[in-house]
Design an enzyme around this catalytic site. Sequence first.
Site, PDB file in Angstrom:
ATOM      1  CD  GLU A 149     -14.387  27.264  31.132  1.00  0.00           C
ATOM      2  OE1 GLU A 149     -14.322  27.555  32.333  1.00  0.00           O
ATOM      3  OE2 GLU A 149     -13.971  26.175  30.678  1.00  0.00           O
ATOM      4  CB  CYS A 261     -15.827  31.084  20.928  1.00  0.00           C
ATOM      5  SG  CYS A 261     -16.690  30.935  22.505  1.00  0.00           S
ATOM      6  NE  ARG A 328     -24.242  32.046  21.127  1.00  0.00           N
ATOM      7  CZ  ARG A 328     -23.859  32.226  22.394  1.00  0.00           C
ATOM      8  NH1 ARG A 328     -23.750  33.439  22.882  1.00  0.00           N
ATOM      9  NH2 ARG A 328     -23.587  31.182  23.157  1.00  0.00           N
TER      10      ARG A 328
HETATM   11  N1  LIG Z   1     -19.960  29.544  24.741  1.00  0.00           N
HETATM   12  C1  LIG Z   1     -18.743  29.066  24.797  1.00  0.00           C
HETATM   13  O1  LIG Z   1     -18.468  27.969  24.303  1.00  0.00           O
HETATM   14  C2  LIG Z   1     -17.650  29.842  25.464  1.00  0.00           C
HETATM   15  C3  LIG Z   1     -16.437  29.190  25.767  1.00  0.00           C
HETATM   16  C4  LIG Z   1     -15.433  29.915  26.403  1.00  0.00           C
HETATM   17  C5  LIG Z   1     -15.620  31.261  26.677  1.00  0.00           C
HETATM   18  N2  LIG Z   1     -16.791  31.877  26.335  1.00  0.00           N
HETATM   19  C6  LIG Z   1     -16.939  33.292  26.688  1.00  0.00           C
HETATM   20  O2  LIG Z   1     -17.719  33.368  27.876  1.00  0.00           O
HETATM   21  C7  LIG Z   1     -18.565  34.512  27.850  1.00  0.00           C
HETATM   22  C8  LIG Z   1     -20.017  34.083  27.995  1.00  0.00           C
HETATM   23  O3  LIG Z   1     -20.346  33.274  26.867  1.00  0.00           O
HETATM   24  P1  LIG Z   1     -21.717  32.459  26.800  1.00  0.00           P
HETATM   25  O4  LIG Z   1     -21.669  31.657  25.553  1.00  0.00           O
HETATM   26  O5  LIG Z   1     -21.967  31.804  28.113  1.00  0.00           O
HETATM   27  O6  LIG Z   1     -22.742  33.683  26.619  1.00  0.00           O
HETATM   28  P2  LIG Z   1     -24.334  33.620  26.692  1.00  0.00           P
HETATM   29  O7  LIG Z   1     -24.799  34.682  25.761  1.00  0.00           O
HETATM   30  O8  LIG Z   1     -24.826  32.232  26.528  1.00  0.00           O
HETATM   31  O9  LIG Z   1     -24.655  34.073  28.189  1.00  0.00           O
HETATM   32  C9  LIG Z   1     -24.392  35.327  28.707  1.00  0.00           C
HETATM   33  C10 LIG Z   1     -25.382  35.583  29.815  1.00  0.00           C
HETATM   34  O10 LIG Z   1     -25.044  36.809  30.462  1.00  0.00           O
HETATM   35  C11 LIG Z   1     -26.249  37.452  30.849  1.00  0.00           C
HETATM   36  N3  LIG Z   1     -26.012  38.872  31.113  1.00  0.00           N
HETATM   37  C12 LIG Z   1     -25.749  39.868  30.217  1.00  0.00           C
HETATM   38  N4  LIG Z   1     -25.579  41.027  30.857  1.00  0.00           N
HETATM   39  C13 LIG Z   1     -25.714  40.770  32.171  1.00  0.00           C
HETATM   40  C14 LIG Z   1     -25.626  41.576  33.333  1.00  0.00           C
HETATM   41  N5  LIG Z   1     -25.362  42.900  33.266  1.00  0.00           N
HETATM   42  N6  LIG Z   1     -25.814  40.983  34.545  1.00  0.00           N
HETATM   43  C15 LIG Z   1     -26.088  39.654  34.630  1.00  0.00           C
HETATM   44  N7  LIG Z   1     -26.171  38.852  33.556  1.00  0.00           N
HETATM   45  C16 LIG Z   1     -25.998  39.402  32.345  1.00  0.00           C
HETATM   46  C17 LIG Z   1     -27.182  37.189  29.680  1.00  0.00           C
HETATM   47  O11 LIG Z   1     -28.545  37.366  30.044  1.00  0.00           O
HETATM   48  C18 LIG Z   1     -26.827  35.744  29.335  1.00  0.00           C
HETATM   49  O12 LIG Z   1     -27.657  34.829  30.006  1.00  0.00           O
HETATM   50  C19 LIG Z   1     -18.244  35.224  26.531  1.00  0.00           C
HETATM   51  O13 LIG Z   1     -17.252  36.183  26.757  1.00  0.00           O
HETATM   52  C20 LIG Z   1     -17.701  34.111  25.658  1.00  0.00           C
HETATM   53  O14 LIG Z   1     -16.830  34.593  24.665  1.00  0.00           O
HETATM   54  C21 LIG Z   1     -17.805  31.193  25.757  1.00  0.00           C
END
Ligand SMILES: NC(=O)c1ccc[n+]([C@@H]2O[C@H](COP(=O)([O-])OP(=O)(O)OC[C@H]3O[C@@H](n4cnc5c(N)ncnc54)[C@H](O)[C@@H]3O)[C@@H](O)[C@H]2O)c1
Length: 432
Positions: A149, A261, A328
């Site tokens: 993403e 990230c 973060r």
């Molecule tokens: N935030 C960004 O801008 C962004 C952009 C691109 C990619 N990413 C990537 O996407 C991924 C998610 O990032 P995010 O910022 O959304 O993270 P986040 O911490 O906001 O959300 C992650 C969610 O996953 C849930 N979770 C954890 N373990 C779980 C499980 N076993 N079953 C179900 N749910 C579970 C958590 O409760 C949390 O709500 C990461 O790998 C990040 O690097 C993030």
Amino acid sequence: MKVAVIGTGYVGLVMGAGLAESGNSVICADVDAGKIARLARDEIPIFEPGLEPLVVRNQAEGRLRFTTDVAEAVRQSEIVFIAVGTPQDEDVSADLTHVLDVASVIGANMNASKVVVTKSTVPVGTAKKVRAAIAAKTKTPFYVASNPEFLKEGAAVQDFMKPDRVVVGVDSPEAEAGLRELYEPFVRQGNPIIVMDIASAELTKYAANAMLAVRITMMNQFANLCDRVGADIRDVRIGIGSDERIGKQFLFPGPGYGGSCFPKDVKALISTGKDVGFPMDVLEAVDRANDAQKRVPAMKLKELLGTLAGKHVAVWGLAFKAQTDDMRESAALTLVEQVRAGGATLTVHDPQAMHEARRRFADQVRYAEHRYDALDGADALVVLTEWSEYRVLDVDELTKRMRGRVVVDSRNLYEPKRLRSAGFTYSSIGRP
Ligand SMILES: NC(=O)c1ccc[n+]([C@@H]2O[C@H](COP(=O)([O-])OP(=O)(O)OC[C@H]3O[C@@H](n4cnc5c(N)ncnc54)[C@H](O)[C@@H]3O)[C@@H](O)[C@H]2O)c1
């Protein structure tokens, strides 16, 4: 299509709502029961422009559902996205615990053939581990894919609905067909769906973030150099940005990159390099330089105030960038720690991140609901986030409310002459 999105954070929630908006039937599952309960009541747990109406509308129309039952979400879907967090492990590599836990649940609930897509940012080779974790629990055939993403927090909805490109890593026609069907509605204006092998897709995400982190860090270093040689980073930026090979975007210096990230992805890529015997020298330097950059505002503050002991500091901006409540790895965390260690007290303000700040700082700082209230009795003001509402400054209000006359502007928001002529010692970044 029937879609499950596992992990309802910044990425999972935006993509779940976006896929529902284009007509899919989406179940978003998360282990955080509090978050799911709020979402079910149409309460959006994060600040993300444009997200609320999407969630409310699609939930009302029955295309978007929220659950804590990950197993049920998997059973009900043809295509399952893993969008859980991949935080930094103790050894700075990406922690895949959540991703592989989810893979295991998917395997145990493989009631029909499905496409399983890693949306989380994961190191090269993770799809193989996901495949193995699923295969350990089921004999039903399934297909894996990587679909990193690229959304930006603060513009996530827009980025997801109209992506510059969609990167899809596959090793089966079934996975490619499923992802093409899902993403076609989002690229109708002709932006590409770029199909590649899985390892390349996994690496593309890290490479993109690494390039951006290098770019930001180079600009920060140029700005620091400007401070020392009497050059103006604004002119340098325009001078280099008008070269088409360089381009204009992402050239503003600041207090170091943060967020969920860049910091962890740069570290994870360094770790991947070490694992395969290829040191990522440039990124190691970038990582070090960024840590140093986060300490610059406190350093300038100390220089201008003489000492931090007994001083009171107002801080505008806590989120790692504007248009998000995400703190973060924000520069504010470093600043608050350093200023407190130096013996000063702080009052902080942010248009969206106050709830997050209270969770992180508790009674370590004071909180101001209005930005000018943060200034009462302050010896200095530090601006850390480039929120639009900070751009226009009422200098009279500063003069009236502050005890001291120091402004450290780590985003170059203000005109130096104006503050200096009002009697302030004004320090920005890379401007004479
Ligand atoms: N935030 C960004 O801008 C962004 C952009 C691109 C990619 N990413 C990537 O996407 C991924 C998610 O990032 P995010 O910022 O959304 O993270 P986040 O911490 O906001 O959300 C992650 C969610 O996953 C849930 N979770 C954890 N373990 C779980 C499980 N076993 N079953 C179900 N749910 C579970 C958590 O409760 C949390 O709500 C990461 O790998 C990040 O690097 C993030």
